[in-house]
Design a protein around this motif. Sequence first.
Motif, PDB file in Angstrom:
ATOM      1  N   VAL A 192     -27.823   9.539  61.078  1.00 59.21           N
ATOM      2  CA  VAL A 192     -27.083   8.606  61.933  1.00 59.21           C
ATOM      3  C   VAL A 192     -25.951   9.324  62.649  1.00 59.21           C
ATOM      4  CG1 VAL A 192     -25.572   6.588  61.886  1.00 59.21           C
ATOM      5  CG2 VAL A 192     -27.724   6.546  60.643  1.00 59.21           C
ATOM      6  N   VAL A 193     -25.233  10.197  61.940  1.00 60.56           N
ATOM      7  CA  VAL A 193     -24.135  10.947  62.564  1.00 60.56           C
ATOM      8  C   VAL A 193     -24.669  11.846  63.677  1.00 60.56           C
ATOM      9  CG1 VAL A 193     -22.437  12.779  62.145  1.00 60.56           C
ATOM     10  CG2 VAL A 193     -22.598  10.845  60.586  1.00 60.56           C
ATOM     11  N   LEU A 194     -25.761  12.537  63.428  1.00 62.30           N
ATOM     12  CA  LEU A 194     -26.337  13.397  64.466  1.00 62.30           C
ATOM     13  C   LEU A 194     -26.855  12.588  65.650  1.00 62.30           C
ATOM     14  CD1 LEU A 194     -28.235  16.052  62.337  1.00 62.30           C
ATOM     15  CD2 LEU A 194     -26.074  16.309  63.553  1.00 62.30           C
ATOM     16  N   LEU A 195     -27.360  11.399  65.394  1.00 64.92           N
ATOM     17  CA  LEU A 195     -27.832  10.542  66.473  1.00 64.92           C
ATOM     18  C   LEU A 195     -26.680  10.093  67.359  1.00 64.92           C
ATOM     19  CD1 LEU A 195     -30.480   9.197  67.456  1.00 64.92           C
ATOM     20  CD2 LEU A 195     -29.792   7.196  66.147  1.00 64.92           C
ATOM     21  N   VAL A 196     -25.534   9.789  66.757  1.00 66.36           N
ATOM     22  CA  VAL A 196     -24.366   9.370  67.528  1.00 66.36           C
ATOM     23  C   VAL A 196     -23.803  10.540  68.317  1.00 66.36           C
ATOM     24  CG1 VAL A 196     -21.988   8.563  67.306  1.00 66.36           C
ATOM     25  CG2 VAL A 196     -23.792   7.448  66.023  1.00 66.36           C
ATOM     26  N   ARG A 197     -23.763  11.728  67.710  1.00 67.52           N
ATOM     27  CA  ARG A 197     -23.229  12.900  68.415  1.00 67.52           C
ATOM     28  C   ARG A 197     -24.115  13.324  69.573  1.00 67.52           C
ATOM     29  NH1 ARG A 197     -21.912  17.934  65.390  1.00 67.52           N
ATOM     30  NH2 ARG A 197     -20.900  18.363  67.361  1.00 67.52           N
ATOM     31  N   ARG A 198     -25.403  13.061  69.492  1.00 65.66           N
ATOM     32  CA  ARG A 198     -26.342  13.482  70.522  1.00 65.66           C
ATOM     33  C   ARG A 198     -26.117  12.718  71.825  1.00 65.66           C
ATOM     34  NH1 ARG A 198     -31.980  12.915  68.337  1.00 65.66           N
ATOM     35  NH2 ARG A 198     -31.138  14.414  66.891  1.00 65.66           N
ATOM     36  N   ARG A 199     -25.467  11.603  71.773  1.00 68.79           N
ATOM     37  CA  ARG A 199     -25.292  10.757  72.949  1.00 68.79           C
ATOM     38  C   ARG A 199     -24.151  11.209  73.858  1.00 68.79           C
ATOM     39  NH1 ARG A 199     -29.015   7.202  72.688  1.00 68.79           N
ATOM     40  NH2 ARG A 199     -29.698   6.391  70.706  1.00 68.79           N
ATOM     41  N   GLN A 200     -23.489  12.294  73.527  1.00 70.44           N
ATOM     42  CA  GLN A 200     -22.405  12.814  74.350  1.00 70.44           C
ATOM     43  C   GLN A 200     -22.808  14.166  74.925  1.00 70.44           C
ATOM     44  OE1 GLN A 200     -18.700  13.105  72.327  1.00 70.44           O
ATOM     45  NE2 GLN A 200     -17.813  14.456  73.840  1.00 70.44           N
TER      46      GLN A 200
END
Length: 84
Positions: free
Chosen positions: A48-56
């Motif tokens: 989940v953390v990597l998924l959120v970071r990927r959006r920037q």
Amino acid sequence: MSVGAGIALFVIGAILAFAVNLPNEFVDLTTIGYIMMGAGVVVFLIGVVLLVRRRQTDTVTRTEGAGAAHVTRSTTRSSNDDLV
């Protein structure tokens, strides 16, 4: 992919911890189930953390001319409305 792997680890661990009752002297399946459930939670949270970071996305463009340099920085962030 890691979100699904985390869920799968958690489910397999729950099955081992709560549903399997085999007499075994060498391996404690309940403990292995709890370990797999913990690992599943950790893998899920990392996913989940990597998924959120990927959006920037940050983009830096540097152009050098005869005497001066020009640097342009652009940041793109997607909102949560794009996830639907």
